[in-house]
Design an enzyme around this catalytic site. Structure first.
Site, short mmCIF file in Angstrom:
data_model
loop_
_atom_site.label_atom_id
_atom_site.label_comp_id
_atom_site.label_asym_id
_atom_site.label_seq_id
_atom_site.Cartn_x
_atom_site.Cartn_y
_atom_site.Cartn_z
N LYS A 184 -6.81 23.59 -8.47
CA LYS A 184 -5.82 22.62 -7.96
C LYS A 184 -4.63 22.58 -8.91
O LYS A 184 -4.66 21.96 -9.96
CB LYS A 184 -6.40 21.22 -7.82
CG LYS A 184 -5.45 20.34 -7.00
CD LYS A 184 -5.45 18.89 -7.39
CE LYS A 184 -4.60 18.53 -8.56
NZ LYS A 184 -3.15 18.62 -8.40
N GLY A 236 -4.14 18.80 -18.80
CA GLY A 236 -3.26 17.70 -18.40
C GLY A 236 -3.24 16.64 -19.49
O GLY A 236 -3.46 16.93 -20.66
N GLU A 258 -8.16 20.34 -21.96
CA GLU A 258 -7.02 20.80 -22.76
C GLU A 258 -5.90 19.80 -22.55
O GLU A 258 -5.26 19.78 -21.49
CB GLU A 258 -6.59 22.21 -22.31
CG GLU A 258 -7.64 23.29 -22.52
CD GLU A 258 -7.98 23.52 -23.98
OE1 GLU A 258 -7.25 23.02 -24.86
OE2 GLU A 258 -9.00 24.18 -24.24
N CYS A 293 2.35 21.67 -24.78
CA CYS A 293 1.32 20.80 -25.35
C CYS A 293 1.17 20.97 -26.85
O CYS A 293 0.94 20.03 -27.58
CB CYS A 293 0.00 21.06 -24.66
SG CYS A 293 -0.47 22.80 -24.71
N GLU A 395 3.42 11.58 -27.61
CA GLU A 395 3.90 12.86 -27.12
C GLU A 395 5.11 12.61 -26.23
O GLU A 395 5.00 11.92 -25.22
CB GLU A 395 2.77 13.53 -26.32
CG GLU A 395 3.12 14.92 -25.86
CD GLU A 395 2.01 15.53 -25.00
OE1 GLU A 395 1.46 14.84 -24.15
OE2 GLU A 395 1.75 16.74 -25.19
P1 NDP Z 1 -1.65 14.85 -15.57
O1 NDP Z 1 -2.83 14.55 -16.40
O2 NDP Z 1 -0.90 13.73 -14.95
O3 NDP Z 1 -2.01 15.88 -14.40
C1 NDP Z 1 -2.70 17.06 -14.64
C2 NDP Z 1 -3.36 17.53 -13.35
O4 NDP Z 1 -4.37 16.59 -12.98
C3 NDP Z 1 -2.40 17.61 -12.18
O5 NDP Z 1 -2.75 18.70 -11.36
C4 NDP Z 1 -2.66 16.29 -11.48
O6 NDP Z 1 -2.28 16.29 -10.14
C5 NDP Z 1 -4.16 16.17 -11.65
N1 NDP Z 1 -4.69 14.81 -11.51
C6 NDP Z 1 -4.04 13.63 -11.54
N2 NDP Z 1 -4.92 12.61 -11.40
C7 NDP Z 1 -6.15 13.16 -11.26
C8 NDP Z 1 -7.46 12.62 -11.11
N3 NDP Z 1 -7.70 11.31 -11.05
N4 NDP Z 1 -8.51 13.48 -11.03
C9 NDP Z 1 -8.31 14.81 -11.12
N5 NDP Z 1 -7.08 15.38 -11.26
C10 NDP Z 1 -6.00 14.56 -11.34
O7 NDP Z 1 -0.69 15.76 -16.42
P2 NDP Z 1 0.67 15.42 -17.09
O8 NDP Z 1 1.78 15.37 -16.15
O9 NDP Z 1 0.43 14.29 -18.01
O10 NDP Z 1 0.78 16.82 -17.87
C11 NDP Z 1 1.28 16.91 -19.07
C12 NDP Z 1 0.16 16.84 -20.08
O11 NDP Z 1 -0.58 18.05 -20.07
C13 NDP Z 1 0.72 16.69 -21.45
O12 NDP Z 1 -0.02 15.73 -22.17
C14 NDP Z 1 0.50 18.07 -22.03
O13 NDP Z 1 0.46 18.08 -23.41
C15 NDP Z 1 -0.79 18.47 -21.40
N6 NDP Z 1 -0.99 19.91 -21.48
C16 NDP Z 1 -2.01 20.41 -22.26
C17 NDP Z 1 -2.19 21.77 -22.45
C18 NDP Z 1 -3.30 22.31 -23.28
O14 NDP Z 1 -3.69 23.45 -23.06
N7 NDP Z 1 -3.83 21.58 -24.24
C19 NDP Z 1 -1.27 22.71 -21.82
C20 NDP Z 1 -0.28 22.10 -20.99
C21 NDP Z 1 -0.13 20.74 -20.85
P3 NDP Z 1 -0.79 15.76 -9.77
O15 NDP Z 1 0.17 16.64 -10.50
O16 NDP Z 1 -0.71 15.92 -8.33
O17 NDP Z 1 -0.74 14.33 -10.24
#
Ligand code: NDP
Length: 501
Positions: A184, A236, A258, A293, A395
């Site tokens: 997803k 995320g 991650e 990230c 962040e």
């Molecule tokens: P989110 O946590 O908001 O979203 C990540 C994914 O989870 C999206 O596909 C989102 O869908 C989905 N999602 C949202 N709610 C749920 C739920 N309740 N259950 C399951 N899936 C859900 O990501 P951010 O916008 O906050 O992303 C940025 C973050 O990601 C930053 O903190 C960044 O540092 C981190 N990141 C970490 C990396 C790593 O490898 N350590 C690499 C890249 C980023 P939708 O978009 O539709 O809301």
């Protein structure tokens, strides 16, 4: 434009991809996708609903029954073919990454992308992972061994800042180990994942091994909770990770997380300051507009070189062209959307009230023409940042760098470790002993000394603390998708009950 040929900005139609099906209308409605470069709607994205997720999981489970029995050499062959297709289609993958996220358009001209490297690396593991033989202690002898087995269907959820890279860091390892996947991606960045599904199909993977369903958080939640999903791999934010953990808790479902970071780059007074600043600025206020990230978004500079580091970092930041990521002169492209721009500018506005000194940047950039609605923020550098302030702790996920001074090695380590995150750590010194001592003491899952690269496929990547747990890359990244079974074989009659030796 400094690039010689204009690059097409045409988007591609996006579907829900289940098995061989391409579904144009999902049960979760439609998302009007806004391009970060222009601020204009550029696509109508079907969103998966719970019924689509359910069907995808069933198709993936059906495919799993065959895929787990597919000889590892065949899994390797298919993954290698996929890696070759990534190379052959690199320009298109780069183009779609620029449309998706606003990442700089950098055709690699024959150098494999990070994604291709991950696919090729895990192709190699598919037929090379060996079991352990374990000694037996029973009086008549016993032989034991381990079996590394796949989980089944893995739910893969990735965020928007590098969807193809994230998919490549997770999926090839999962497939090499014999799992199937339901992915997803974020609806904000659907084009790269759609194209990856095309390449997987072209490579000849059996239908249902790889399924992609763009969707909202609700679709992600349905995927996490689906009983056929035996493991979750998530990239995320920590807040979403916490709700996924809660959703997993009823069935004790394992998950890799991650998450975000607030990684520190520690610059000692004997370091090559110019190299440290060139690298540090690029990975905080340049590339991807700071939306990475593991980027070093905090700089800790030793007191004797502090003023020079602040001056050099700001000079480099000021030299960056902000603008169209398709223009090869551009260093800092847009941030992902209006909400991100507002959030970033809010943190910038509040920072001086906690003592931070704005050295350069700090404003929204309003460009003209077709970029007028895009989400551009100036490369921004703050000095004298209190490590415990909002800017020192949270962040930003935008082009904002926080610089703080430190006294000596122990002060540097204490300040570097003073956030709840633990993703990256960066060290700059020409004293090898000090570099190794500090590396050992940083609370971070991934440490880089003197400019060592990010996302090297043979080095496991993954955070500690609020940055998550579990690894991607290296042997450990493969083992995340394997369950280990121990098998014991007794020789002759064994005692009715036998514990240990
Ligand atoms: P989110 O946590 O908001 O979203 C990540 C994914 O989870 C999206 O596909 C989102 O869908 C989905 N999602 C949202 N709610 C749920 C739920 N309740 N259950 C399951 N899936 C859900 O990501 P951010 O916008 O906050 O992303 C940025 C973050 O990601 C930053 O903190 C960044 O540092 C981190 N990141 C970490 C990396 C790593 O490898 N350590 C690499 C890249 C980023 P939708 O978009 O539709 O809301």
């Amino acid at each position: 434009m400094t690039s010689t040929e204009p690059v097409s900005r045409a988007t591609i139609p996006v579907h829900i991809r289940i098995g061989t099906e391409r579904i144009a209308i999902g049960g979760g409605g439609v998302h009007d996708r806004v391009c970060p470069i222009t601020g204009k709607v550029d696509g109508s994205i079907p969103l998966a609903g719970p019924h689509d997720i359910d069907r995808a999981c069933m198709v993936a489970q059906e495919a799993f029954l065959q895929w787990r029995r597919t000889p590892p050499t065949e899994r390797r062959r298919l993954l290698l073919r996929l890696a070759d297709l990534f190379d052959e289609n690199d320009d298109e993958l780069s183009r779609l990454a620029t449309l998706d996220v606003g990442a700089p358009y950098v055709p690699r001209k024959g150098h494999p992308s990070i994604a291709a490297n991950y696919i090729r690396y895990y192709a190699g593991w598919a037929d090379k992972y060996t079991s352990d033989v374990v000694a037996g202690y029973l009086p008549n002898g016993e032989f034991g061994y381990t079996l590394a087995q796949p989980y089944g269907v893995v739910g893969v959820i990735v965020t928007w800042n590098g969807p193809v890279g994230s998919i490549a860091m997770k999926v090839p390892a999962a497939l090499a180990a014999g799992n199937t996947v339901v992915v997803k991606p974020s609806e904000l960045t659907p084009y790269g994942p759609e194209f990856v599904a095309d390449l997987v199909e072209e490579a000849g993977f059996p239908p249902g091994v790889f399924n992609v369903l763009p969707g909202s958080g609700a679709a992600g939640d349905a995927l996490v909770q689906h009983p056929l999903v035996k493991k979750v791999s998530f990239t995320g934010g920590p807040g979403t990770a916490a709700s996924i953990m809660r959703a997993c808790s009823d069935s004790v479902k394992p998950a890799v997380f991650e998450l975000g970071g607030k990684s520190a780059s520690v610059i000692f007074d004997d370091a090559d300051i110019d190299a440290a600043c060139a690298h540090g600025a690029m990975l905080s206020v340049g590339f991807l507009a700071g939306q990475g990230c593991s980027f070093p978004t905090r700089v800790l500079a030793q007191e004797s070189v502090y003023a020079g580091v602040v001056q050099r970092m700001s000079k480099v930041a000021e030299s960056y062209v902000v603008g169209d990521p398709f223009d090869t002169a551009t260093i800092t492209g847009p941030v992902i959307n209006q909400a991100a721009a507002d959030r970033i500018l809010g943190i910038i506005d509040r920072a001086p009230s906690e003592g931070a000194r704005l050295v350069t940047g700090g404003n929204r950039v309003h460009l003209g023409g077709e970029l007028a609605g895009g989400y551009y923020v100036e490369p921004t550098v703050f000095a004298d940042v209190d490590p415990y302030s909002e800017l020192g702790q949270s962040e930003v996920f935008g082009p904002v760098l926080a610089i703080t001074s430190f006294r000596d090695e122990s002060d540097a380590i204490a300040k570097a470790n003073a956030t709840p995150y633990g993703l990256g750590g960066y060290i700059r010194t020409n004293d090898l002993g000090r570099a190794l001592r500090v590396a050992e003491q940083l609370e971070a899952g991934d440490v880089h000394i003197n400019g060592a690269g990010n996302l090297m496929v043979n080095r496991p990547f993954g955070g500690w603390g609020l940055s998550g747990h579990g690894k991607e890359g290296g042997r450990q990244g493969l083992e995340e998708f394997m369950r280990i079974k121990g098998v014991g074989i007794a020789f002759g009659e064994s005692p009715l009950i036998s514990f240990g030796s």
